[in-house]
Design an enzyme around this catalytic site. Structure first.
Site, PDB file in Angstrom:
ATOM      1  N   TYR A 118     -33.167 -22.511  36.555  1.00 57.36           N
ATOM      2  CA  TYR A 118     -32.224 -22.953  35.530  1.00 57.36           C
ATOM      3  C   TYR A 118     -31.551 -21.786  34.812  1.00 57.36           C
ATOM      4  O   TYR A 118     -30.659 -21.983  34.012  1.00 57.36           O
ATOM      5  CB  TYR A 118     -32.947 -23.821  34.487  1.00 57.36           C
ATOM      6  CG  TYR A 118     -34.086 -23.079  33.824  1.00 57.36           C
ATOM      7  CD1 TYR A 118     -33.864 -22.235  32.745  1.00 57.36           C
ATOM      8  CD2 TYR A 118     -35.382 -23.185  34.311  1.00 57.36           C
ATOM      9  CE1 TYR A 118     -34.898 -21.522  32.163  1.00 57.36           C
ATOM     10  CE2 TYR A 118     -36.419 -22.483  33.735  1.00 57.36           C
ATOM     11  CZ  TYR A 118     -36.170 -21.658  32.652  1.00 57.36           C
ATOM     12  OH  TYR A 118     -37.197 -20.951  32.092  1.00 57.36           O
ATOM     13  N   GLY A 119     -31.980 -20.562  35.088  1.00 57.09           N
ATOM     14  CA  GLY A 119     -31.527 -19.420  34.292  1.00 57.09           C
ATOM     15  C   GLY A 119     -30.961 -18.279  35.101  1.00 57.09           C
ATOM     16  O   GLY A 119     -30.103 -18.458  35.959  1.00 57.09           O
ATOM     17  N   LEU A 143     -31.921 -16.593  37.556  1.00 57.66           N
ATOM     18  CA  LEU A 143     -32.153 -16.514  39.001  1.00 57.66           C
ATOM     19  C   LEU A 143     -31.186 -17.386  39.806  1.00 57.66           C
ATOM     20  O   LEU A 143     -31.205 -17.355  41.034  1.00 57.66           O
ATOM     21  CB  LEU A 143     -33.600 -16.923  39.328  1.00 57.66           C
ATOM     22  CG  LEU A 143     -34.669 -15.924  38.880  1.00 57.66           C
ATOM     23  CD1 LEU A 143     -36.054 -16.541  38.942  1.00 57.66           C
ATOM     24  CD2 LEU A 143     -34.607 -14.654  39.718  1.00 57.66           C
ATOM     25  N   GLU A 167     -41.872 -13.596  36.651  1.00 56.12           N
ATOM     26  CA  GLU A 167     -41.820 -14.411  35.432  1.00 56.12           C
ATOM     27  C   GLU A 167     -43.002 -14.156  34.500  1.00 56.12           C
ATOM     28  O   GLU A 167     -43.161 -14.835  33.489  1.00 56.12           O
ATOM     29  CB  GLU A 167     -41.756 -15.901  35.791  1.00 56.12           C
ATOM     30  CG  GLU A 167     -40.523 -16.294  36.597  1.00 56.12           C
ATOM     31  CD  GLU A 167     -39.213 -16.223  35.819  1.00 56.12           C
ATOM     32  OE1 GLU A 167     -39.207 -15.724  34.672  1.00 56.12           O
ATOM     33  OE2 GLU A 167     -38.196 -16.664  36.362  1.00 56.12           O
TER      34      GLU A 167
END
Length: 177
Positions: A31-32, A34, A106
């Site tokens: 969602y970000g 990546l 992460e």
């Protein structure tokens, strides 16, 4: 080799641990940073990190707060279902090597946790099976339950873009001091 040594332990959205065979491909929802066109997408493409195949786009079935926070303007998905917005992102099938790389990238478990999220397919391009728009699936997602109290008052986003009109410049890891 025992079954346990060939399995990954995963924390589900119901806060239960389940075992997933480590030799299987896993679906991950990005969602970000990546996602395609975002600052860290190069790590998804790097075959030295493992394999990742783009399957399509999806949106969370639940609402979650997706905020941009911290001095480096990092996107965080707060693991607070039914708050925020339905979050749009990309679905990838990854091998065990890439999943391990993503866990390290992460900062599991100090910065993010890997849990399972329910998704609604928006567009499907995957080759192995057909998932029409509107169908549901689940995938791993990197979210956080550890956050500053003021993050709950930050604006939430349905679709993260590091170059968006929010005016918050994302800082790459190599530029963080």
């Amino acid at each position: 080799m025992s079954v346990a040594s060939r399995c990954l332990w995963v924390l589900t959205s119901d806060l239960f641990f389940i075992q997933v065979p480590s030799d299987l491909m896993a679906c991950v929802f990005f969602y970000g940073s990546l996602k395609k066109g975002q600052p860290n997408y190069c790590y998804v493409l790097d075959r030295n990190n493992g394999k990742a195949e783009f399957l399509g786009t999806a949106v969370t079935t639940q609402r979650y707060p997706l905020v941009i926070a911290g001095k480096y303007n990092i996107p965080f998905l707060l693991n607070l279902p039914r708050k925020g917005q339905r979050v749009h992102g990309e679905l990838y099938q990854v091998d065990t090597k890439m999943l391990k790389y993503l866990d390290d990238f992460e900062c599991i478990p100090t910065q993010y946790q890997r849990t399972v999220v329910d998704l609604e397919i928006k567009e499907w391009v995957g080759n192995r099976e057909e998932k029409p728009p509107g169908s549901q699936t689940e995938a791993f997602v990197y979210s956080t339950t550890t956050y500053q109290p003021d993050w709950l008052s930050l604006p939430t986003y349905e679709n993260y873009d590091a170059y968006g009109d929010h005016g918050l410049k994302f800082t790459l890891r190599e530029d963080r001091h």
